[in-house]
Design a protein around this motif. Structure first.
Motif, PDB file in Angstrom:
ATOM      1  N   ARG A 255       3.466  18.369  -0.256  1.00 25.31           N
ATOM      2  CA  ARG A 255       3.337  18.475   1.411  1.00 25.31           C
ATOM      3  C   ARG A 255       5.094  16.761   1.331  1.00 25.31           C
ATOM      4  N   GLU A 256       5.639  17.401   2.245  1.00 25.87           N
ATOM      5  CA  GLU A 256       6.758  16.763   2.607  1.00 25.87           C
ATOM      6  C   GLU A 256       6.356  16.173   4.354  1.00 25.87           C
ATOM      7  N   SER A 257       6.712  14.719   3.901  1.00 25.96           N
ATOM      8  CA  SER A 257       5.694  13.736   5.062  1.00 25.96           C
ATOM      9  C   SER A 257       7.708  14.642   6.848  1.00 25.96           C
ATOM     10  N   GLY A 258       7.173  14.458   7.244  1.00 25.38           N
ATOM     11  CA  GLY A 258       8.319  14.906   8.013  1.00 25.38           C
ATOM     12  C   GLY A 258       8.815  13.904   9.501  1.00 25.38           C
TER      13      GLY A 258
ATOM     14  N   ASP B  13       3.358  11.291  10.701  1.00 26.43           N
ATOM     15  CA  ASP B  13       2.809  11.930  10.608  1.00 26.43           C
ATOM     16  C   ASP B  13       2.138  11.530   9.165  1.00 26.43           C
ATOM     17  N   VAL B  14       2.419  10.734   8.270  1.00 30.21           N
ATOM     18  CA  VAL B  14       2.815   9.760   7.053  1.00 30.21           C
ATOM     19  C   VAL B  14       1.221   9.776   7.286  1.00 30.21           C
ATOM     20  N   GLY B  15       0.328   8.701   7.538  1.00 30.26           N
ATOM     21  CA  GLY B  15      -1.314   8.836   7.986  1.00 30.26           C
ATOM     22  C   GLY B  15      -2.065   9.591   7.048  1.00 30.26           C
ATOM     23  N   ALA B  16      -1.598  10.537   8.393  1.00 28.10           N
ATOM     24  CA  ALA B  16      -2.355  11.822   8.368  1.00 28.10           C
ATOM     25  C   ALA B  16      -2.460  12.035   6.743  1.00 28.10           C
ATOM     26  N   ASP B  17      -1.153  12.596   6.170  1.00 27.71           N
ATOM     27  CA  ASP B  17      -0.230  12.994   5.445  1.00 27.71           C
ATOM     28  C   ASP B  17      -0.695  13.034   4.032  1.00 27.71           C
ATOM     29  N   ALA B  18      -1.134  11.234   3.550  1.00 28.15           N
ATOM     30  CA  ALA B  18      -1.742  10.572   3.307  1.00 28.15           C
ATOM     31  C   ALA B  18      -3.297  10.455   2.911  1.00 28.15           C
ATOM     32  N   ALA B  19      -3.583  10.929   4.077  1.00 23.23           N
ATOM     33  CA  ALA B  19      -5.316  10.861   4.064  1.00 23.23           C
ATOM     34  C   ALA B  19      -5.405  13.025   3.322  1.00 23.23           C
TER      35      ALA B  19
ATOM     36  N   ARG C 150      -6.848  17.456  -8.806  1.00 19.70           N
ATOM     37  CA  ARG C 150      -5.948  17.970  -8.586  1.00 19.70           C
ATOM     38  C   ARG C 150      -5.182  16.424  -8.517  1.00 19.70           C
ATOM     39  N   VAL C 151      -3.795  17.413  -8.966  1.00 23.51           N
ATOM     40  CA  VAL C 151      -2.059  16.586  -8.631  1.00 23.51           C
ATOM     41  C   VAL C 151      -1.776  16.461  -7.674  1.00 23.51           C
ATOM     42  N   ALA C 152      -2.058  15.627  -6.631  1.00 22.58           N
ATOM     43  CA  ALA C 152      -1.109  16.150  -5.098  1.00 22.58           C
ATOM     44  C   ALA C 152      -0.496  15.457  -4.975  1.00 22.58           C
ATOM     45  N   THR C 153       1.492  15.907  -4.430  1.00 20.49           N
ATOM     46  CA  THR C 153       2.670  15.064  -4.228  1.00 20.49           C
ATOM     47  C   THR C 153       2.648  15.276  -3.465  1.00 20.49           C
ATOM     48  N   LEU C 154       2.613  14.079  -2.039  1.00 28.07           N
ATOM     49  CA  LEU C 154       3.775  13.262  -1.236  1.00 28.07           C
ATOM     50  C   LEU C 154       5.037  12.851  -1.139  1.00 28.07           C
ATOM     51  N   ILE C 155       5.797  13.532  -0.401  1.00 31.41           N
ATOM     52  CA  ILE C 155       7.284  13.632  -0.560  1.00 31.41           C
ATOM     53  C   ILE C 155       7.798  12.853   0.829  1.00 31.41           C
ATOM     54  N   LEU C 156       8.111  11.798   0.702  1.00 28.02           N
ATOM     55  CA  LEU C 156       8.141  10.662   1.772  1.00 28.02           C
ATOM     56  C   LEU C 156       9.651  10.074   1.900  1.00 28.02           C
ATOM     57  N   PRO C 157      10.041  11.119   2.670  1.00 28.13           N
ATOM     58  CA  PRO C 157      11.933  10.932   2.800  1.00 28.13           C
ATOM     59  C   PRO C 157      11.739   9.251   3.431  1.00 28.13           C
ATOM     60  N   ALA C 158      13.045   8.425   2.719  1.00 30.62           N
ATOM     61  CA  ALA C 158      13.016   7.136   3.511  1.00 30.62           C
ATOM     62  C   ALA C 158      13.336   6.421   4.785  1.00 30.62           C
ATOM     63  N   ASP C 159      13.190   7.868   5.682  1.00 30.28           N
ATOM     64  CA  ASP C 159      13.640   7.581   7.166  1.00 30.28           C
ATOM     65  C   ASP C 159      12.562   7.545   7.851  1.00 30.28           C
ATOM     66  N   VAL C 160      11.307   8.460   7.236  1.00 33.08           N
ATOM     67  CA  VAL C 160       9.869   8.840   7.641  1.00 33.08           C
ATOM     68  C   VAL C 160       8.993   7.796   6.849  1.00 33.08           C
TER      69      VAL C 160
ATOM     70  N   VAL D 193      -4.886   6.757   9.160  1.00 32.13           N
ATOM     71  CA  VAL D 193      -5.810   7.644   9.516  1.00 32.13           C
ATOM     72  C   VAL D 193      -7.014   7.409   8.740  1.00 32.13           C
ATOM     73  N   SER D 194      -8.365   7.819   9.436  1.00 31.82           N
ATOM     74  CA  SER D 194      -9.492   7.644   8.090  1.00 31.82           C
ATOM     75  C   SER D 194      -9.819   8.748   7.240  1.00 31.82           C
ATOM     76  N   PRO D 195     -10.019   8.182   6.479  1.00 29.76           N
ATOM     77  CA  PRO D 195     -10.301   8.875   5.026  1.00 29.76           C
ATOM     78  C   PRO D 195     -10.583  10.656   5.351  1.00 29.76           C
ATOM     79  N   ILE D 196     -10.788  11.647   5.013  1.00 26.45           N
ATOM     80  CA  ILE D 196     -11.049  12.696   5.051  1.00 26.45           C
ATOM     81  C   ILE D 196     -12.248  12.896   4.103  1.00 26.45           C
ATOM     82  N   PRO D 197     -13.757  12.745   3.812  1.00 27.04           N
ATOM     83  CA  PRO D 197     -14.345  13.093   2.992  1.00 27.04           C
ATOM     84  C   PRO D 197     -14.337  14.378   2.182  1.00 27.04           C
ATOM     85  N   PRO D 198     -14.651  14.011   1.105  1.00 31.83           N
ATOM     86  CA  PRO D 198     -14.625  14.772   0.262  1.00 31.83           C
ATOM     87  C   PRO D 198     -14.975  16.278   0.322  1.00 31.83           C
ATOM     88  N   ARG D 199     -14.997  17.244  -0.556  1.00 28.30           N
ATOM     89  CA  ARG D 199     -15.803  18.216  -0.503  1.00 28.30           C
ATOM     90  C   ARG D 199     -16.524  17.883  -1.685  1.00 28.30           C
ATOM     91  N   LYS D 200     -17.500  18.401  -1.416  1.00 30.83           N
ATOM     92  CA  LYS D 200     -18.598  18.731  -2.633  1.00 30.83           C
ATOM     93  C   LYS D 200     -18.453  20.374  -3.418  1.00 30.83           C
TER      94      LYS D 200
END
Lengths: 519, 519
Positions: free
Chosen positions: A129-132, A136-142, A154-164, A173-180
């Protein structure tokens, strides 16, 4: 709070509190945020090459059971990290990449470092995902952490533009509980129990989480009760071994070995792995290693509760049966010039308690499992994706995850230089890693493969390309140059003395063990 | 003749007779074919990491004017080579990658090394093709060379499945003559001549092939006759410099520098490059470096005959005017502890005739152009794409291309370890490369960038991540470990003595020059 600050705080809240970093200009606000409120919750570990960073994140998560972050610089930084991300992908390791990009408004100028990050990241078939916006960055990170942890990982890749990153309006943003993981249904357990009771020859191949103690115990009970032949996948991400645990044979790397091991199998039960295929194709040889006519039965996919399914199956077919566990026992300390056998005997004789082995010994390590079977309990982290240059970084990350455990990196010379600067990071962080380089002066595995693929081998120019003796590398000097004490061993006695000393003293050490090529 | 044999013979016939290689199992038939009929026409040069291989191919072609091949192992091998392919892409260097893949029938099994090669290769925006059959490989190879050489030059990637490589039926295919660059029309020349005669302030920014002698002479004539301010692009792939050639200033890396250089410009004429943009974005600063209100006039795109256009323009506006050339002159040999000024003076004083400089000195090298301007004629190969880790591989490839020329690699410490094993290849091939590592114990450029992006700098954790002094690296030892004689210099006298000795003796050498950080 700017975007970078919200990113770091959200990651830390989600338990991601180590970041293996190789930053550049577009990541400077992330770096600066390490000193902001909440920033100190994140430990930054510098690597001088991105393959070290990504391999360390893989090793860290295999031991910690939770992801580390990486910090990478645009497409070239991600590219440099791809080989070990490939290995992480095959290990189903949770990793959260943060890839800095140009500011959103700067991209249209096609500045020199402009690069197609989504295409490269997308090739890993994980989450991208690219943070827009900074908000949004907090939600994208969670979301990135949740995606990384979603079974089987899996490998998760967050693309972070410099101005973002530098923009205000960041939101924690609070953690999202992992799925079992999905539970395996009783019907599947029953039907596979029937297969085990069929009286026909059954093999049981397990991988993923089943390569750890609980899964291996269940596998051993099933095998003891039913006569099924148990195997662990060829390259498990984390294999628990040693005295007191079942010692389950791994399926061989060579198709010939695997075919021999599975010969006569009528039913192949798989759990936490796939039906076996040849690592490479060879002219005139099958790619599919399931014996002709054998039926494959899937007990549990990787995103299922693999260990739970094996335990349920064991309770069904092996009630009251105990696992067969390995007796303690070590090889005697050998003597004489180093050989393919005696170096592994030294390791088996002296392996410290509760060690973690990062195994990229390749051809030099074929006799290792026998020599260490009865050693004290230990973890083995293997080369899951076949992309060499994993061993030293994975050892580095494992040592960060488990500062109280000795880490032993067994490293072939042919693959050592890809990510050799992991040694510098080990020195910088004073990590307790003992690296043994198996220095046989050759890409020995390729010499073997040259024969196996049926290429007209023996030509001088082909062999020249697989020869590493000109010049001979001195890994002890290379290590010293990066701040790691280095020694060279040519006999079993020297290796034993140096290994004992390295393990006894905190911090990293390297032993350059001169061994003969296997062929 | 199998596919691999037809590939090698077709490449050699097209003039591609050097292959920088880091092979794996899927490439073994290519390796074996080096010993077959026609195979000996191809020189295989082994690298122990793919970033070395791709960077060497870039350096080779910048000097040889024709592509080398690379041999890479599936997606992870290509990934490891991406950063320097990115630099090659930005340099418009012709490169022919041969990326081995699994056999076509093996791909569906998703074996561990299965990877999305087209996605990764496609991100380079060059030419990508997968060979579908052994009979096609020759034609595909000829097309790859043609694509790589097509003006202005690009990275061509041929994906070679193992069965296509080993299968019979290979066909030798004749080279495809490369396309000539488009000529620039007389109307364009005339209209730009009018701009030069307008009496308004004009700047002329050239790049690509115009950074070599003929282009620079034309630029100098135009500037001398019209008063236009001439500049060479910030990071030329190959810049010819030294006594007897026009010494044209490069546009600065920092936006502030470039803005100062272009201040007051009403007309910006560009040839063989693009209108200038900031390397990175900075909060509140413009990305576009064309001064407000200035008009941009394109004399020649990169796929045009850039030098021809400049010469035609010079004939139009500067008939009979001679270029202004640099007088010979060298700095005096300095003394005392090394500084940012005196180390470049040592290089300027002692640079051998006809040298090739691979310049990745980064912040340590800001004073280099002044110190070497009047040195004997030499080429400078710069970091075109900003992906660090280019310097040592490019020097390696340049030395393969020009065995009779001394190659000088000026290498910042922060970027040296990415591709440090280039030293081993230099030792193996006995290449005449003198590497000077500028060891300032820091990612000094990032310290500067941390301030420039307006990040809250000075935080201890941020600065820690940009500090390379813990532990201090000893590059002389690292070099020795890879078979390259290494020394350490802390004074100008030591550097001069060691540099003189290194240049005088054939083969590779490394000098670890301990310099203070610029800031």
């Amino acid at each position: 709070m700017n975007g970078a600050q919200s990113l770091i705080r959200t990651l830390v809240d989600a338990g991601v509190d180590v970041c293996f970093a190789n930053p550049g200009t577009s990541e400077m606000h992330f770096v600066a945020a390490l000193d902001s409120d909440g920033g100190p919750g994140m430990r930054g570990v510098l690597g001088l090459f991105e393959g070290v960073v990504t391999g360390a994140a893989d090793g860290y998560a295999r031991i910690a059971g939770k992801p580390a972050a990486t910090l990478l610089h645009l497409g070239p930084g991600l590219g440099n990290g791809m080989a070990n991300l490939h290995n992480a992908r095959r290990a189903h390791t949770p990793v959260v990449n943060v890839v800095g990009d140009h500011a959103t408004y700067h991209k249209k100028y096609d500045a020199p470092l402009e690069s197609d990050i989504p295409a490269v990241a997308g090739s890993l078939q994980g989450w991208v995902r690219e943070s827009g916006s900074s908000a949004d960055v907090g939600a994208d990170a969670a979301a990135a952490v949740a995606a990384a942890m979603d079974p089987p990982g899996r490998v998760a890749t967050l693309i972070l533009p410099a101005d973002v990153s530098w923009g205000d309006g960041g939101v924690l943003v609070s953690p999202i509980p992992p799925r079992k993981p999905h539970a395996v249904g009783a019907t599947t357990i029953k039907s596979i129990a029937e297969v085990l009771r069929s009286g026909e020859q059954v093999a049981l191949l397990v991988g993923g989480p089943a390569a750890r103690a609980a899964g291996l115990r269940a596998v051993s009970r099933i095998a003891a009760a039913t006569g099924a032949k148990p195997f662990v996948e060829t390259f498990p991400a984390r294999l628990e071994r040693g005295a007191g645990l079942p010692n389950i044979e791994r399926l061989g790397y060579l198709a010939e070995q695997a075919s021999y091991q599975l010969d006569g199998t009528k039913h192949l039960i798989v759990a936490g792995t796939k039906a076996p295929v040849s690592f490479f194709a060879y002219p005139g040889k099958p790619s599919d290693l399931v014996p002709d006519g054998a039926q494959v039965h899937t007990l549990a996919e990787l995103d299922h509760d693999v260990v739970g399914a094996l335990e349920a199956l064991a309770d069904e077919v092996a009630a009251g049966v105990e696992p067969v566990v390995q007796e303690p026992g070590r090889p005697a300390l050998p003597s004489g010039p180093l050989t393919a056998q005696n170096w592994v005997d030294v390791i088996g004789a002296l392996l410290p308690d509760d060690a973690i082995i990062s195994d990229e010994a390749n051809t030099s390590g074929v006799l290792l499992p026998g020599a260490t079977a009865g050693a004290p309990r230990h973890d083995v982290l293997t080369l899951t994706g076949g992309a060499i240059g994993q061993g030293l970084p994975v050892a580095t990350g494992a040592a960060v995850a488990a500062p109280d455990r000795p880490v032993i990196a067994l490293q072939a010379d042919g693959s050592a230089l890809y990510t050799i600067s992991a040694l510098w990071t080990q020195a910088r962080e004073n990590l307790d890693v003992t690296t043994v380089v198996l220095n046989n002066h050759a890409y020995a595995i390729l010499r073997m493969e040259l024969q196996r693929v049926g290429a007209d081998a023996g030509g001088p120019r082909a062999n020249e390309l697989l020869d590493l003796s000109r010049p001979d590398m001195d890994f002890a000097k290379i290590a010293e140059g990066m701040g790691v004490p280095g020694t060279r061993a040519t006999t079993a006695e020297e290796l034993a003395e140096q290994f004992r000393a390295a393990v006894a003293e905190p911090g990293p050490h390297l032993i350059d063990a001169v061994v003969p090529p296997l062929m």
